[in-house]
Each structure stands twice: as structure tokens, then as C-alpha cells.
Scaffold this motif. Structure first.
Motif, PDB file in Angstrom:
ATOM      1  N   TRP A  11       0.819  -1.207   0.000  1.00  0.00           N
ATOM      2  CA  TRP A  11       0.000   0.000   0.000  1.00  0.00           C
ATOM      3  C   TRP A  11       0.857   1.263   0.000  1.00  0.00           C
ATOM      4  CZ3 TRP A  11      -4.452   0.889  -1.746  1.00  0.00           C
ATOM      5  CH2 TRP A  11      -5.462  -0.050  -1.685  1.00  0.00           C
ATOM      6  N   SER A  12       1.966   1.252   0.733  1.00  0.00           N
ATOM      7  CA  SER A  12       2.823   2.429   0.751  1.00  0.00           C
ATOM      8  C   SER A  12       3.429   2.682  -0.628  1.00  0.00           C
ATOM      9  CB  SER A  12       3.918   2.301   1.803  1.00  0.00           C
ATOM     10  OG  SER A  12       4.779   1.234   1.508  1.00  0.00           O
ATOM     11  N   LEU A  13       3.778   1.628  -1.340  1.00  0.00           N
ATOM     12  CA  LEU A  13       4.309   1.778  -2.693  1.00  0.00           C
ATOM     13  C   LEU A  13       3.250   2.338  -3.637  1.00  0.00           C
ATOM     14  CD1 LEU A  13       6.791   1.298  -4.454  1.00  0.00           C
ATOM     15  CD2 LEU A  13       5.900  -0.968  -4.944  1.00  0.00           C
ATOM     16  N   ILE A  14       2.040   1.814  -3.556  1.00  0.00           N
ATOM     17  CA  ILE A  14       0.949   2.319  -4.399  1.00  0.00           C
ATOM     18  C   ILE A  14       0.651   3.774  -4.080  1.00  0.00           C
ATOM     19  CG2 ILE A  14      -1.539   2.100  -4.826  1.00  0.00           C
ATOM     20  CD1 ILE A  14      -1.121  -0.958  -4.473  1.00  0.00           C
ATOM     21  N   ILE A  15       0.617   4.098  -2.803  1.00  0.00           N
ATOM     22  CA  ILE A  15       0.334   5.482  -2.395  1.00  0.00           C
ATOM     23  C   ILE A  15       1.409   6.421  -2.917  1.00  0.00           C
ATOM     24  CG2 ILE A  15       0.234   7.015  -0.394  1.00  0.00           C
ATOM     25  CD1 ILE A  15      -1.148   4.642   1.080  1.00  0.00           C
ATOM     26  N   LEU A  16       2.670   6.035  -2.777  1.00  0.00           N
ATOM     27  CA  LEU A  16       3.761   6.925  -3.196  1.00  0.00           C
ATOM     28  C   LEU A  16       3.870   7.055  -4.713  1.00  0.00           C
ATOM     29  CD1 LEU A  16       6.537   6.030  -0.633  1.00  0.00           C
ATOM     30  CD2 LEU A  16       5.185   8.121  -0.752  1.00  0.00           C
ATOM     31  N   LEU A  17       3.579   5.992  -5.452  1.00  0.00           N
ATOM     32  CA  LEU A  17       3.736   6.038  -6.906  1.00  0.00           C
ATOM     33  C   LEU A  17       2.508   6.566  -7.640  1.00  0.00           C
ATOM     34  CD1 LEU A  17       5.645   2.707  -7.608  1.00  0.00           C
ATOM     35  CD2 LEU A  17       6.549   5.033  -7.535  1.00  0.00           C
ATOM     36  N   ILE A  18       1.329   6.357  -7.084  1.00  0.00           N
ATOM     37  CA  ILE A  18       0.102   6.781  -7.767  1.00  0.00           C
ATOM     38  C   ILE A  18      -0.620   7.884  -7.001  1.00  0.00           C
ATOM     39  CG2 ILE A  18      -2.166   6.014  -8.579  1.00  0.00           C
ATOM     40  CD1 ILE A  18      -0.872   3.227  -8.991  1.00  0.00           C
ATOM     41  N   LEU A  20       0.319   9.963  -4.393  1.00  0.00           N
ATOM     42  CA  LEU A  20       0.997  11.231  -4.136  1.00  0.00           C
ATOM     43  C   LEU A  20       1.081  12.126  -5.373  1.00  0.00           C
ATOM     44  CD1 LEU A  20       2.256  12.881  -1.920  1.00  0.00           C
ATOM     45  CD2 LEU A  20       4.426  11.787  -2.402  1.00  0.00           C
ATOM     46  N   PRO A  21       1.416  11.600  -6.560  1.00  0.00           N
ATOM     47  CA  PRO A  21       1.376  12.478  -7.743  1.00  0.00           C
ATOM     48  C   PRO A  21      -0.023  13.034  -8.021  1.00  0.00           C
ATOM     49  CG  PRO A  21       2.704  10.569  -8.224  1.00  0.00           C
ATOM     50  CD  PRO A  21       2.067  10.321  -6.891  1.00  0.00           C
ATOM     51  N   LEU A  22      -1.061  12.223  -7.816  1.00  0.00           N
ATOM     52  CA  LEU A  22      -2.424  12.729  -7.992  1.00  0.00           C
ATOM     53  C   LEU A  22      -2.742  13.819  -6.971  1.00  0.00           C
ATOM     54  CD1 LEU A  22      -4.425   9.458  -8.700  1.00  0.00           C
ATOM     55  CD2 LEU A  22      -3.839  11.268 -10.320  1.00  0.00           C
ATOM     56  N   TYR A  23      -2.297  13.633  -5.733  1.00  0.00           N
ATOM     57  CA  TYR A  23      -2.511  14.645  -4.698  1.00  0.00           C
ATOM     58  C   TYR A  23      -1.772  15.937  -5.049  1.00  0.00           C
ATOM     59  CZ  TYR A  23      -2.593  17.033  -0.246  1.00  0.00           C
ATOM     60  OH  TYR A  23      -2.754  17.977   0.725  1.00  0.00           O
ATOM     61  N   ILE A  24      -0.581  15.831  -5.596  1.00  0.00           N
ATOM     62  CA  ILE A  24       0.178  17.018  -5.982  1.00  0.00           C
ATOM     63  C   ILE A  24      -0.567  17.794  -7.063  1.00  0.00           C
ATOM     64  CG2 ILE A  24       2.290  17.776  -7.146  1.00  0.00           C
ATOM     65  CD1 ILE A  24       3.720  15.497  -5.603  1.00  0.00           C
ATOM     66  N   VAL A  25      -1.136  17.090  -8.037  1.00  0.00           N
ATOM     67  CA  VAL A  25      -1.912  17.757  -9.087  1.00  0.00           C
ATOM     68  C   VAL A  25      -3.112  18.477  -8.483  1.00  0.00           C
ATOM     69  CG1 VAL A  25      -3.369  17.338 -11.105  1.00  0.00           C
ATOM     70  CG2 VAL A  25      -1.141  16.228 -10.926  1.00  0.00           C
ATOM     71  N   ALA A  52       0.212  23.549   4.933  1.00  0.00           N
ATOM     72  CA  ALA A  52      -0.933  22.706   5.321  1.00  0.00           C
ATOM     73  C   ALA A  52      -1.155  21.594   4.301  1.00  0.00           C
ATOM     74  CB  ALA A  52      -2.187  23.565   5.454  1.00  0.00           C
ATOM     75  N   LEU A  53      -1.104  21.921   3.018  1.00  0.00           N
ATOM     76  CA  LEU A  53      -1.276  20.890   1.989  1.00  0.00           C
ATOM     77  C   LEU A  53      -0.132  19.886   1.999  1.00  0.00           C
ATOM     78  CD1 LEU A  53      -2.648  23.007  -0.984  1.00  0.00           C
ATOM     79  CD2 LEU A  53      -3.886  21.312   0.366  1.00  0.00           C
ATOM     80  N   GLY A  54       1.044  20.316   2.388  1.00  0.00           N
ATOM     81  CA  GLY A  54       2.187  19.412   2.456  1.00  0.00           C
ATOM     82  C   GLY A  54       2.122  18.439   3.614  1.00  0.00           C
ATOM     83  N   VAL A  55       1.404  18.801   4.670  1.00  0.00           N
ATOM     84  CA  VAL A  55       1.313  17.949   5.849  1.00  0.00           C
ATOM     85  C   VAL A  55       0.034  17.108   5.842  1.00  0.00           C
ATOM     86  CG1 VAL A  55       1.098  18.006   8.366  1.00  0.00           C
ATOM     87  CG2 VAL A  55       2.736  19.493   7.227  1.00  0.00           C
ATOM     88  N   VAL A  56      -1.029  17.645   5.284  1.00  0.00           N
ATOM     89  CA  VAL A  56      -2.346  17.004   5.365  1.00  0.00           C
ATOM     90  C   VAL A  56      -2.357  15.617   4.736  1.00  0.00           C
ATOM     91  CG1 VAL A  56      -4.691  17.176   4.431  1.00  0.00           C
ATOM     92  CG2 VAL A  56      -3.687  19.096   5.614  1.00  0.00           C
ATOM     93  N   TRP A  57      -1.627  15.401   3.667  1.00  0.00           N
ATOM     94  CA  TRP A  57      -1.669  14.099   3.002  1.00  0.00           C
ATOM     95  C   TRP A  57      -1.058  13.001   3.865  1.00  0.00           C
ATOM     96  CZ3 TRP A  57       2.383  10.916   1.799  1.00  0.00           C
ATOM     97  CH2 TRP A  57       3.653  11.470   1.907  1.00  0.00           C
ATOM     98  N   ALA A  58      -0.081  13.335   4.688  1.00  0.00           N
ATOM     99  CA  ALA A  58       0.640  12.312   5.443  1.00  0.00           C
ATOM    100  C   ALA A  58      -0.066  11.907   6.734  1.00  0.00           C
ATOM    101  CB  ALA A  58       2.041  12.806   5.768  1.00  0.00           C
ATOM    102  N   LEU A  59      -0.862  12.777   7.306  1.00  0.00           N
ATOM    103  CA  LEU A  59      -1.479  12.464   8.596  1.00  0.00           C
ATOM    104  C   LEU A  59      -2.390  11.235   8.553  1.00  0.00           C
ATOM    105  CD1 LEU A  59      -2.172  16.026   9.998  1.00  0.00           C
ATOM    106  CD2 LEU A  59      -0.343  14.443  10.599  1.00  0.00           C
ATOM    107  N   PHE A  65       2.581   3.926   6.610  1.00  0.00           N
ATOM    108  CA  PHE A  65       4.017   4.108   6.411  1.00  0.00           C
ATOM    109  C   PHE A  65       4.859   3.729   7.625  1.00  0.00           C
ATOM    110  CE2 PHE A  65       2.364   7.283   3.298  1.00  0.00           C
ATOM    111  CZ  PHE A  65       2.848   6.651   2.184  1.00  0.00           C
ATOM    112  N   ARG A  66       4.265   3.595   8.781  1.00  0.00           N
ATOM    113  CA  ARG A  66       5.030   3.335   9.997  1.00  0.00           C
ATOM    114  C   ARG A  66       5.715   1.970   9.933  1.00  0.00           C
ATOM    115  NH1 ARG A  66       1.965   4.769  15.035  1.00  0.00           N
ATOM    116  NH2 ARG A  66       2.574   6.799  14.267  1.00  0.00           N
ATOM    117  N   GLY A  67       7.038   1.967  10.054  1.00  0.00           N
ATOM    118  CA  GLY A  67       7.815   0.734  10.117  1.00  0.00           C
ATOM    119  C   GLY A  67       8.069   0.052   8.792  1.00  0.00           C
ATOM    120  N   VAL A  68       7.709   0.665   7.674  1.00  0.00           N
ATOM    121  CA  VAL A  68       7.885   0.014   6.381  1.00  0.00           C
ATOM    122  C   VAL A  68       9.361  -0.123   6.012  1.00  0.00           C
ATOM    123  CG1 VAL A  68       7.417   0.252   3.908  1.00  0.00           C
ATOM    124  CG2 VAL A  68       5.616   0.666   5.547  1.00  0.00           C
ATOM    125  N   GLY A  69      10.191   0.783   6.446  1.00  0.00           N
ATOM    126  CA  GLY A  69      11.612   0.720   6.123  1.00  0.00           C
ATOM    127  C   GLY A  69      12.397  -0.235   7.001  1.00  0.00           C
TER     128      GLY A  69
END
Length: 80
Positions: A11-18, A20-25, A52-59, A65-69
Motif C-alpha cells: 500500500w505504501s508503494l501504491i500510495i507513493l507512486l500513484i 501522491l502524484p495525484l494529490y500534488i496535481v 498545510a497541503l504538504g502535511v495534510v496528506w501524510a497524517l 508508512f510506519r515501520g515500512v523501512g
């Protein structure tokens, strides 16, 4: 319902690759709309909107994302 380590990694990979770019747009479109609607927007207001927009997506995604690395906690000692 707790997600397993492998599911969180996927899920973290899908979120980061698909996602997050959609959220940036969406975020850039929103800020452009705000600039058009309020042409004399003070720089500090614009700064706080971007922060605010930079933080809101991650909350809401913090749990995914916790512990994935880290190494898989469910793996055997031989698999590590």
C-alpha cells in the motif's frame, strides 16, 4: 483491523507512486484556483496553505508508512 507488514509495504508503494502524484496535481490546482480567486493573497497566507497541503496528506496515512523501512518483524531469524 491491523495490516500485515507485506500489505503495508504494498500500500505504501501504491500510495507513493500513484496517490501522491495525484494529490500534488490536486494541490497545485487548488492553489492556482486560490491565486485566481484572490489575486492579492498575502505571501504568508500562501505559505501556510502550502505547508498545510504538504502535511495534510501524510497524517491519515501515518499508520500505513510506519515501520515500512524496517525489516519484517514477522519473518524468521533465518529469513533476515
Amino acid at each position: 483491523m491491523a495490516l500485515s507488514y507485506k500489505v503495508r509495504r504494498r500500500w505504501s508503494l501504491i500510495i507513493l507512486l500513484i496517490g501522491l502524484p495525484l494529490y500534488i496535481v490536486v494541490a497545485v490546482t487548488l492553489t492556482d484556483w486560490l491565486r485566481g480567486a484572490w489575486p492579492g493573497m498575502p505571501m504568508m497566507v500562501e505559505f501556510f496553505v502550502f505547508v498545510a497541503l504538504g502535511v495534510v496528506w501524510a497524517l491519515p496515512l501515518r499508520r500505513v508508512f510506519r515501520g515500512v523501512g524496517q525489516p519484517d518483524p514477522d519473518a524468521d531469524a533465518q529469513d533476515r
